[in-house]
Design an enzyme around this catalytic site. Structure first.
Site, PDB file in Angstrom:
ATOM      1  CG  ASP A 167      -2.035   0.914   1.220  1.00 20.27           C
ATOM      2  OD1 ASP A 167      -1.972   1.877   0.437  1.00 20.27           O
ATOM      3  OD2 ASP A 167      -2.999   0.688   1.964  1.00 20.27           O
ATOM      4  CG  HIS A 219      -3.399   4.993   0.171  1.00 20.37           C
ATOM      5  ND1 HIS A 219      -3.619   3.678  -0.163  1.00 20.37           N
ATOM      6  CD2 HIS A 219      -4.240   5.723  -0.592  1.00 20.37           C
ATOM      7  CE1 HIS A 219      -4.567   3.615  -1.083  1.00 20.37           C
ATOM      8  NE2 HIS A 219      -4.965   4.841  -1.373  1.00 20.37           N
TER       9      HIS A 219
END
Lengths: 461, 138
Positions: free
Chosen positions: B14, B16
């Site tokens: 991920d 983000h």
């Protein structure tokens, strides 16, 4: 003329280099067998005699020396997590020019403590915990170390919150203790300079004495540092420049020897392209790695084991049996040189090429492709060296080879292994007269002169 | 009372990065010592960082829906590494689709996480929980 004599006491040879500060040139170089077991002065005297037979007798305004005699500076590093403080400790020791015999992590066991006792390090570097972080492990390890017989000095560079306590524990055993700043004060922040300076200070004050080198102390102006540290110094100066003398920019030095291959990179190593996520411990700008299993004499059989006989065969063009015959021979008689023996020079070419290939592969950073739900991302660990423009070859097997270009090409990026971040297009230079360690010494007092001499002396291939 | 140390980061593949920065800021403002591992953090990285810094809690974020897969086994690995009692927090878009949050919470608590947060949880909530769980005054 204003002559300076630079001496490198090696395990096998004592090498001398005479420099004229006025003309900024090398007057001459010579070598003779090191005589550390009897009187180190003899070897030095012999080398100077050879030198003076070439250039005539000279008075020197100063004499400086570095040393890797009597096994060099042997160190053991102790940390907490293997990739964190233990790795930081190892890097600090390497950058101080040490031979790191072993790195320990987590709580030392009784067996490990015994092992350290047997290793008989010249200096031990004890780390563990960020400042304010883990305390128990470094305290435990200090206790374990205090029970080891042997009065090796300990440099403590761990969690500052317990540094004094750690020091007190160690002092109970008459060990000299030097407390300095943490090698990793914050998570993933590398701070190796204070530990490096402490190691160097102890080296100057007591290790050269322990190794029987004090006899030369009166003759020279001091043994300034371990030889590998001098080479790193020279590389750093040459890359970065000093005062009005500009450096030549980021570079790599590859030093192949009989026992080890050292790689030095003087480079930031940041990702060359955008969108790359960097993982792992930050890298020192001047980084040294040492491969103990990649040497072309003492470690020749270890090299074959690490790299495989096929590859050495391919590079040398000789059948496996022939190579093995030579490897056995040179392991027994490390002093033999390939001048008279055409086949040995082929074997040496094979071994040296493979040593360079593997040593640079291990030194260079790696990039991993990761497929995420958002597309491709790249993870980099270690230094991106793709942008390096100068590669300097040194060490007997490289500088005496008939094909140094072929050897240094092994350091280059391979499109078949794109994940290893080796230089993509670089110029090769060769330290033909083997002066890098001497220039590292000279640059302590005359950095600009040393840089200018290196620029003149290093030959472009 | 000495400052409490938190290890935080976005787990798995991920990337983000924005929420991660905001949370770091919020936790620092609240008086915590924050070790932010950034994005694409593996379970091993959280554990190594927590050992070296003697962290008081590990905070895991996951926003891309693969949280369950990425987080499974973290508790067991912490236990194995000697971090038996370290509180584990997790928050974000932990699963794909419209699973009710109660189910998600139950699942993650079974996996050994003390606190589980749905999307859009304000940092103040987590900070209050941290103070309570770690025994910080105020």
């Amino acid at each position: 003329m204003q002559a300076v004599l630079l001496i490198d006491f090696g395990s096998t040879y004592t090498k001398v280099t005479a420099v004229d500060l006025n003309s900024e040139s090398i007057l001459g170089t010579a070598k003779a067998f090191t005589t550390v077991t009897t009187d180190i002065n003899e070897g030095l005297k012999n080398a100077v005699e050879v030198l003076h037979s070439q250039i005539g007798g000279t008075d020197y305004t100063a004499k400086f020396a570095c040393s890797s005699a009597a096994g060099g500076l042997k160190m053991v590093a102790v940390g907490l997590v293997p990739d964190l403080t233990a790795e930081a400790a190892k890097r600090a020791a390497l950058s101080a020019g040490a031979r790191v015999m072993k790195v320990y992590s987590y709580e030392l066991s009784t067996k490990e403590a015994e092992e350290i006792h047997k290793l008989k390090p010249d200096i031990l570097l004890l780390t563990g915990g960020t400042d304010g972080g883990n305390k128990n492990v470094i305290l435990h390890n200090a206790k374990m170390l205090s029970q080891i017989e042997g009065n090796f000095p300990v440099v403590v560079a761990g969690n500052k919150s317990v540094a004094e306590q750690v020091g007190d524990l160690l002092k109970q055993s008459d060990k000299e203790v030097r407390i300095c700043e943490n090698v990793m004060p914050e998570f993933n922040v590398l701070n190796i300079e204070p530990a490096r300076a402490a190691i160097r200070e102890i080296f100057l004050r007591r290790i050269i004495q322990a190794k029987g080198l004090t006899k030369v102390q009166s003759l020279i102006d001091g043994i300034l540092m371990p030889t590998p540290s001098a080479v790193l110094n020279a590389a750093h100066r040459l890359a970065a420049g000093c005062g009005n003398e500009k450096g030549i920019g980021e570079l790599m030095v590859i030093d192949v020897g009989g026992a080890t291959t050292d790689v030095h990179s003087i480079a930031g190593g940041e990702p060359a392209r955008a969108g790359v996520i960097v993982k792992g411990l930050p890298e020192p700008f001047a980084k040294r790695t040492v491969e103990g299993d990649l040497g072309v004499r003492y470690s020749a059989s270890a090299l074959i084991e690490a790299a495989g006989i096929e590859l050495v065969g391919k590079r040398s063009g000789l059948p496996a049996e022939e190579i093995m015959r030579y490897v056995n021979k040179i392991s027994e008689q490390p002093e033999i040189l390939p001048e008279q023996d055409e086949k040995l020079s082929l074997v040496d070419y094979g071994l040296t090429s493979v040593a360079v290939k593997f040593a640079v592969e291990r030194h260079a950073g790696k990039i991993e492709t990761s497929y995420t739900p958002f597309g491709v991302t790249y993870l980099q660990t270690g230094k991106d060296l793709t942008g390096i423009k100068k590669i300097i070859g040194t060490g007997g097997p490289v500088i005496n080879s008939k094909n140094p270009t072929g050897i240094l090409k092994e350091a280059m990026f391979e499109s078949t292994h794109p994940s290893i971040l080796k230089p993509q297009s670089a110029e090769f230079l060769i330290d033909k007269r083997y002066i890098l360690a001497a220039m590292g010494l000279l640059s302590e007092n005359y950095p600009e002169v040393a840089i200018r001499i290196m620029k003149k002396e290093l030959q472009v291939l | 009372m000495s400052q409490k140390t938190l290890v935080m980061g976005v787990i798995g593949a991920d990337v983000h990065a924005i929420g991660n920065k905001i949370l770091e800021y919020a936790f620092k403002q609240a008086g915590f010592k924050v070790v932010n591992l950034g994005v694409m953090v593996s379970q091993e990285e959280y554990i190594k960082a927590a050992i070296e810094t003697a962290a008081d809690a590990i905070l895991v974020s996951s926003l891309y829906g693969h949280g369950e897969m990425d987080c499974r086994g973290l508790r067991e690995k912490c236990d194995e590494a000697g971090l038996e009692n370290i509180p584990l927090y997790v928050g974000g878009n932990l699963v794909v689709g419209k699973t009710p949050f109660e189910e998600v919470e139950k699942k993650f608590k079974e996996m050994g996480f003390q606190r589980v947060y749905p999307p859009g949880t304000p940092p103040e909530v987590t900070i209050a929980d941290l103070k309570k769980d770690l025994g910080v005054d105020g």
